[in-house]
Structure formats: structure tokens, C-alpha cells
Motif scaffolding. Sequence first.
Motif, mmCIF file in Angstrom:
data_model
loop_
_atom_site.group_PDB
_atom_site.id
_atom_site.type_symbol
_atom_site.label_atom_id
_atom_site.label_comp_id
_atom_site.label_asym_id
_atom_site.label_seq_id
_atom_site.Cartn_x
_atom_site.Cartn_y
_atom_site.Cartn_z
ATOM 1 N N ALA A 68 42.865 -1.893 -24.096
ATOM 2 C CA ALA A 68 41.574 -2.084 -24.761
ATOM 3 C C ALA A 68 41.550 -3.408 -25.526
ATOM 4 C CB ALA A 68 41.294 -0.918 -25.706
ATOM 5 N N GLY A 69 42.628 -3.700 -26.235
ATOM 6 C CA GLY A 69 42.692 -4.950 -26.976
ATOM 7 C C GLY A 69 42.665 -6.160 -26.063
ATOM 8 N N TYR A 70 43.373 -6.084 -24.946
ATOM 9 C CA TYR A 70 43.378 -7.197 -23.999
ATOM 10 C C TYR A 70 41.996 -7.390 -23.376
ATOM 11 C CZ TYR A 70 44.693 -10.154 -20.061
ATOM 12 O OH TYR A 70 44.777 -11.189 -19.154
ATOM 13 N N GLY A 71 41.337 -6.290 -23.044
ATOM 14 C CA GLY A 71 40.001 -6.384 -22.472
ATOM 15 C C GLY A 71 39.012 -7.018 -23.441
ATOM 16 N N HIS A 79 28.735 -7.608 -24.208
ATOM 17 C CA HIS A 79 28.690 -6.562 -25.232
ATOM 18 C C HIS A 79 30.051 -6.329 -25.889
ATOM 19 C CE1 HIS A 79 24.597 -5.618 -24.191
ATOM 20 N NE2 HIS A 79 24.925 -5.324 -22.941
ATOM 21 N N ALA A 80 31.029 -7.184 -25.594
ATOM 22 C CA ALA A 80 32.362 -6.998 -26.169
ATOM 23 C C ALA A 80 32.346 -6.989 -27.694
ATOM 24 C CB ALA A 80 33.313 -8.070 -25.648
ATOM 25 N N PRO A 81 31.619 -7.898 -28.364
ATOM 26 C CA PRO A 81 31.579 -7.836 -29.832
ATOM 27 C C PRO A 81 31.028 -6.520 -30.360
ATOM 28 C CG PRO A 81 30.771 -9.951 -29.052
ATOM 29 C CD PRO A 81 30.902 -9.089 -27.860
ATOM 30 N N ASN A 128 45.210 0.022 -33.843
ATOM 31 C CA ASN A 128 46.039 -0.627 -32.835
ATOM 32 C C ASN A 128 45.218 -1.499 -31.891
ATOM 33 O OD1 ASN A 128 48.290 0.565 -33.909
ATOM 34 N ND2 ASN A 128 48.409 2.194 -32.401
ATOM 35 N N VAL A 129 44.021 -1.036 -31.546
ATOM 36 C CA VAL A 129 43.144 -1.856 -30.697
ATOM 37 C C VAL A 129 42.845 -3.180 -31.389
ATOM 38 C CG1 VAL A 129 40.842 -2.033 -29.678
ATOM 39 C CG2 VAL A 129 42.111 0.116 -29.513
ATOM 40 N N PHE A 130 42.532 -3.123 -32.655
ATOM 41 C CA PHE A 130 42.242 -4.343 -33.410
ATOM 42 C C PHE A 130 43.460 -5.260 -33.469
ATOM 43 C CE2 PHE A 130 42.121 -6.663 -37.476
ATOM 44 C CZ PHE A 130 40.954 -7.387 -37.289
ATOM 45 N N LEU A 131 44.635 -4.689 -33.720
ATOM 46 C CA LEU A 131 45.852 -5.504 -33.788
ATOM 47 C C LEU A 131 46.152 -6.172 -32.457
ATOM 48 C CD1 LEU A 131 48.207 -3.166 -35.869
ATOM 49 C CD2 LEU A 131 47.044 -5.225 -36.653
ATOM 50 N N PHE A 132 46.021 -5.414 -31.374
ATOM 51 C CA PHE A 132 46.268 -6.007 -30.052
ATOM 52 C C PHE A 132 45.244 -7.096 -29.736
ATOM 53 C CE2 PHE A 132 48.771 -2.111 -28.970
ATOM 54 C CZ PHE A 132 49.917 -2.763 -28.546
ATOM 55 N N ARG A 133 43.987 -6.855 -30.075
ATOM 56 C CA ARG A 133 42.970 -7.881 -29.822
ATOM 57 C C ARG A 133 43.285 -9.160 -30.580
ATOM 58 N NH1 ARG A 133 38.660 -10.032 -32.577
ATOM 59 N NH2 ARG A 133 37.014 -10.895 -31.245
ATOM 60 N N GLN A 134 43.654 -9.026 -31.848
ATOM 61 C CA GLN A 134 43.977 -10.211 -32.635
ATOM 62 C C GLN A 134 45.134 -10.982 -32.020
ATOM 63 O OE1 GLN A 134 40.984 -10.062 -34.351
ATOM 64 N NE2 GLN A 134 42.235 -11.283 -35.758
#
Length: 252
Positions: A68-71, A79-81, A128-134
Motif C-alpha cells: 500500500a505504501g509503495y502504491g 486520487h492517491a492523495p 505502517n502504510v504512512f511509514l512505508f510511503r514516506q
Amino acid sequence: MRSLARWTAVVVTAVLFLLPFAVLVREGWSALGDVFDDRDVPFVRSLLNSTVVAVAQTAGQVVLCSLAGYGLARIPYRHAPKVLYAVVATLMVPAAVTFVPTFVVVSSLGWLSDLRGLVVPGLFSAVNVFLFRQYFLDFPVPLEEAGRLDGLSRWGVYWRVVVPNSTGLLAAIAVIDFIGSWNQFLWPLVIAQDSSTWTVQVTLSSLLTAQNPRIPLLFAAAAVSLLPVVLVFAVLQRYLVRGVAETGLSGQ
């Protein structure tokens, strides 16, 4: 003089930190064998249940949240934001608010006293999604482009390029998730209504009752239950600070 004061503070802090563990081991050592022999306490089964739940939730969160974070970080989508805002917004909802609805859903699926009821609700984490995205926002683009030039699909780039170069963060998230899952108490207490599905924390609570507190057994069981957490932390601790720093949340 400053060095002496510093070392004194370190020693005192270490003693205060280790004192409860010393008492735990000393008081529980004599009852260690009784914990495994007591038929009224499904301690071995609860250890296995906790291991299954913790490993499954950790693996699920690492895989699903990293995808999810990578996507959100790399796949172009207008619409990702909005999706990110929706995910982050769930962090503002207290866990107590979602506890009862989650229980109703699990109950309607027939997952009470079932390991699925313990595992599935904990397979996703907005944090975790937020951490991976960052982290993936700052992932080197040339590495991904090299993978695409080699004929890899987007999935191939993620699996064969991104994941091998993100072991620090993956290990850090795994340590945090494993410890958190292993130490869960309230949700397993409600879902695991049959002793065959108790986790180790629920079993520990059964040893401490107002009618018959079994302190030596409790200390012995608690000492044993700490071993998996200590082992995981000892093996992966060096990734913990490194992984948090790589997400950009270290305060720098």
C-alpha cells in the motif's frame, strides 16, 4: 566529574530497569517445571497460539502495508492523495470506537474462539502504510528505472529491487509489529473464549485471580513468555533505529 556522574546515572538506571526482571526470574525459577506440567493452564498451547498470531500478523502487515505504501508513493493515480488522507484519518479514530463493530463483524463470520478472529483484524496498520510511503518517496528512482529496463514489471521492480533494498525498514516494522502483537491482551481476551485459543497474555491473566492468585506460576510463565520478544529484539534491534531514521521521522 561529569563522566563519573554520567556513568553513575547509567548504572542506577540499568539496575532499576533490570530489578523487576531479576525478581521475576528468581521467584519463578522454582515453579518453571510446574507451568508446563499443570493441566489446568494451557501454557504450551498458548505459546503456540501467540507465535502463530504474532508471526501471521507481522508478515501480513509487512506485506500489505508495504504494498500500500509503495502504491501510494510510486504508482501514478490522481486520487492517491485522497486515499492517503483517508488512511491517515483513521488514526484519529480511537480504538475503543472500532472495538465493538469489529467484534460484531468477527462474530458474524463465526470466528470467535478461532485464530482467524485473532489474526485478520490486525493485518493492516495505517501507521505502517504512512511509514512505508514516506520511505518509498525517497527511494532511488534510478534503481527502479534500471529494473524496468531489464524487463521487470512493476511487481517485479517492487519484489526484486525495492524489497531487497529496504530490509532496514522492513525489519524495523517487523520488530515493532511482532512485539505489539505478542503483547495484545484485550482483543484476545474477548475473542478467545475457549482455552484452546488463548494467547500467552490471556493465560497469564488466568493465573492471577482474586480467589486463587498463583504468583510463582505467574512469574515463571511471564519469564518464559518474555523469551521470544527478547530474542526477536536482540536479533533485529540494530534495524530498529536505522529503519525509523530512514522514514524521515527521526526529527532531522
